[in-house]
Design an enzyme around this catalytic site. Sequence first.
Site, PDB file in Angstrom:
ATOM      1  N   GLU A 182       0.817  -1.210   0.000  1.00  0.00           N
ATOM      2  CA  GLU A 182       0.000   0.000   0.000  1.00  0.00           C
ATOM      3  C   GLU A 182       0.851   1.260   0.000  1.00  0.00           C
ATOM      4  OE1 GLU A 182      -3.035  -0.230   3.030  1.00  0.00           O
ATOM      5  OE2 GLU A 182      -3.969  -1.950   2.056  1.00  0.00           O
ATOM      6  N   GLU A 230      -4.049  -8.886   0.119  1.00  0.00           N
ATOM      7  CA  GLU A 230      -4.560  -8.656   1.471  1.00  0.00           C
ATOM      8  C   GLU A 230      -6.075  -8.665   1.381  1.00  0.00           C
ATOM      9  OE1 GLU A 230      -2.038  -5.738   3.594  1.00  0.00           O
ATOM     10  OE2 GLU A 230      -3.927  -5.165   4.560  1.00  0.00           O
TER      11      GLU A 230
HETATM   12  C1  GAL Z   1      -4.318  -2.537   5.252  1.00  0.00           C
HETATM   13  C2  GAL Z   1      -2.832  -2.492   5.625  1.00  0.00           C
HETATM   14  C3  GAL Z   1      -2.533  -3.403   6.776  1.00  0.00           C
HETATM   15  C4  GAL Z   1      -3.536  -3.186   7.864  1.00  0.00           C
HETATM   16  C5  GAL Z   1      -4.917  -3.463   7.321  1.00  0.00           C
HETATM   17  C6  GAL Z   1      -6.022  -3.393   8.331  1.00  0.00           C
HETATM   18  O1  GAL Z   1      -4.682  -1.440   4.519  1.00  0.00           O
HETATM   19  O2  GAL Z   1      -2.064  -2.888   4.529  1.00  0.00           O
HETATM   20  O3  GAL Z   1      -1.232  -3.163   7.240  1.00  0.00           O
HETATM   21  O4  GAL Z   1      -3.422  -1.888   8.304  1.00  0.00           O
HETATM   22  O5  GAL Z   1      -5.169  -2.507   6.334  1.00  0.00           O
HETATM   23  O6  GAL Z   1      -7.262  -3.620   7.713  1.00  0.00           O
END
Ligand code: GAL
Length: 842
Positions: free
Chosen positions: A435, A511
């Site tokens: 990100e 993710e």
């Molecule tokens: C994402 C990020 C993670 C964590 C997650 C929580 O955007 O990459 O590190 O913060 O959100 O939902």
Amino acid sequence: MRRSTGFQFRVCPRLRLPLLVCAGVILMASVASAENLQRMGRESFNNDWRFHRGAAEHAQNAQYDDASWRPLRLPHDWAIEGPFDIQYNARCGGLPFHGIGWYRKSFTLPETDRGKQVSVEFDGAMYNAEVWLNGHKVGQRPFGYMGFVCDLTEHLNFGDEANVIAVRLAPEDLSSRWYPGAGIYRNVWLDRKSPMHVDHWGTSITTPTVTAEQAVIAIETSIRCADANNCTGELQTTVLDASGQSIAQSTQPIEGKPEKAVTVSTELNVDQPKLWDISQPNLYHAVSKIVSADGEVLDRYVTRFGIRTIDFSVENGFVLNGQPVKFKGVCLHHDLGPLGAAVNRRATMRQLEIMKSMGVNAIRTSHNPPSPEQLECCDELGLVVMDESFDVWQIAKVENGYNKFFDEWSERDLRDMILRDRNHPSVIMWSIGNEILEQGRKDGWKQARRLTEICHDQDATRPVAAGFNYYPGAEVNGLAAEVDIVGWNYKPMRYQEVTEIHPDWIMCGSETSSCVSTRGEYHFPLVKYDTHPSKQVTSYDFIGPVWAYPPDFEFQSLEENPNILGEFVWTGFDYLGEPTPYGGRDNSTNGYWNGDWPVRSSFFGIVDLCGFPKDRFYLYQSQWTDTPMVHVLPHWTWPERIGEDTPVVCYTNCDEVELIVNGESQGRKARFSAPVTLPMSAKVVPEQTYDSKYRLQWVVPYQPGSIEVVGYVDEKPVSRKRFVTASAPKQIQLSADRSEIAADGMDLSFVTVQIQDGEGNFCPRADNLVKFSIDGPAEIAAVGNGNPASTEPFQADQRYAFNGLCMLIVRSKADVAGDIKITATSEGLDASTLSLHSTDND
Ligand code: GAL
């Protein structure tokens, strides 16, 4: 990287260059004697350090008096010692990780070491490490996640005169989005080498050709020589199978040069190779020996590796050894819950074993280089890894983040990560970032290209990925086009659209989900909320921040978009810090996330901070495993809900499930047959609801008694789970994950403490305070209970149960074997004991 359809990573083009073609003789050895698998001249440097928290003027000097400093053994995380306090940022675990910390160690070397190359290797020191030997600066490393080596040779004393190594760390406040830990939190090694030796991280092993009959093992060995008069000899390379037998050997001359390392290349054939695979992670060793002209063994360097092929293509996705594999992955932060960031091999292995038992086959090391132990465990368990480097490039996410060091250090850190990790068969791709905010910049692609090129230059056998969350930013600003594998964070609703626009992109869910829950916590009625007065989150598995969605939605998106390589769920384990949905940024408190103190750790985990499964564990298991399983929620102890309609949810991989409440069947439901409507974020689907076929739901009036689910396959009952309404807590049940541990001062036994009623039923809401004592050669490493909103210390001899459970982590004593007796007591409950044993393996 300009990616073409069917881009293949199986062959390393560089290994084909004439320059590197092996000149050595390949000998197929008859079975030779087992080789020593220890690296020569290498020893642990973890013992006998002294530690001081705070500034210490002149502490880098050898003469400095550190007698009052605390003696300890590494790895060490000073912040996990606490205390939790609202004066620290809950986003980083509410623990005192920032400030200065010093470590010193005094050691002697025998006269016989004079002339050797001596170095110390830190697997990682958090953060801003500076290292001195006898008052001379010998190294520094800002990035706490990357290991580094300090050459001590020039400033050493030999004989009786002691040497002092001093390390100053300075982790900064507001430097991380999660709990970073603090201290020399990974292992430290001392290397004493002959002037001619295998370079640090000096072997590269690839398997350019693999068939069932034979594998070609290409080994490049980088050799250093510090003594101009003594740079000739030979390199003997031996491949050993799992039983330690030599199965292939080669010998090549070395013409070393004092100014720079020389590379010697060889190719060895292994017949009927046993492949490294998810189901059978077979491993081999390569032993690289440097032998002088008169036959003296100058160095022995050991590299563990696996024989496997990986292909990535649009047509077939990720293919391991010829078989397509979908990522059933999880993201993991580096902390080990109550043990903090201090590396422990057993705790790491246990995390991964728990993940594997859920059906996980892939790990993303979010968002930084992992510990060497984590990759070793993945190699041994058969888990593939996305090895990630950075959470930030030049544009800051937090005030004092890695962006401060990025320009100067990113190339070094990235190259070192690849050099260090390239021989792990588990590592199947590199990630250049998570990100990164450059997605929003027109020229963001430049940095993506630079980092991708570094990866390709350092290792041409693995693809490069990144986790993008800006859509279409990552696309229009050209970043996605620069990587080989486009990872999307929280974008299942875009998979189809992106596939249509870019049919040649290889993509995965880097993710996913970010569903939040608290183990054992259930809130009625089932409504979506942002936060709850309890400062916990219901475990009905549909709550999440605006970008999040229930696991089910990703399952369906992956089914509908078979070109996506699979997913990495956020997260496998709960971790310290990032207590979303609680603790929003509050500028009145320093920019800390302390609005909902004492909430101080994540709710994202599929299991809690202790490794106790939440309900979601079984939802994933129902999709990711085949062994018949069935799970039901909630528990069945609700004295205040008598007569009230209670939603009962079931997760299963069986054909059908029957629900039985208080002995009465509520009928069967077939898997996938009765979708359950879940609330969804408008950011994900405009309708704000989603019908999940991955769960079954009944609504029944609650009456005390029992609840049971029975799973059927082919009409036969094959799996069941039953909860009985508990009466008052009466006893403690202790159970250990391992009752036999090694007497090495590091091995751990994780003891689950369960509160039960007089009949042995689990009391799912018990919160009794349990006190522990240990007789025998062991000590308490930590306690915990998985409650994200507790300020009880992890280093203590007592713990409140949380929703019926807590945990005691027992550590062996070094070199003292024997019986260990654990006693747990609690006021008003029957005490309980448990026997363990520690064994001296030497
Ligand atoms: C994402 C990020 C993670 C964590 C997650 C929580 O955007 O990459 O590190 O913060 O959100 O939902």
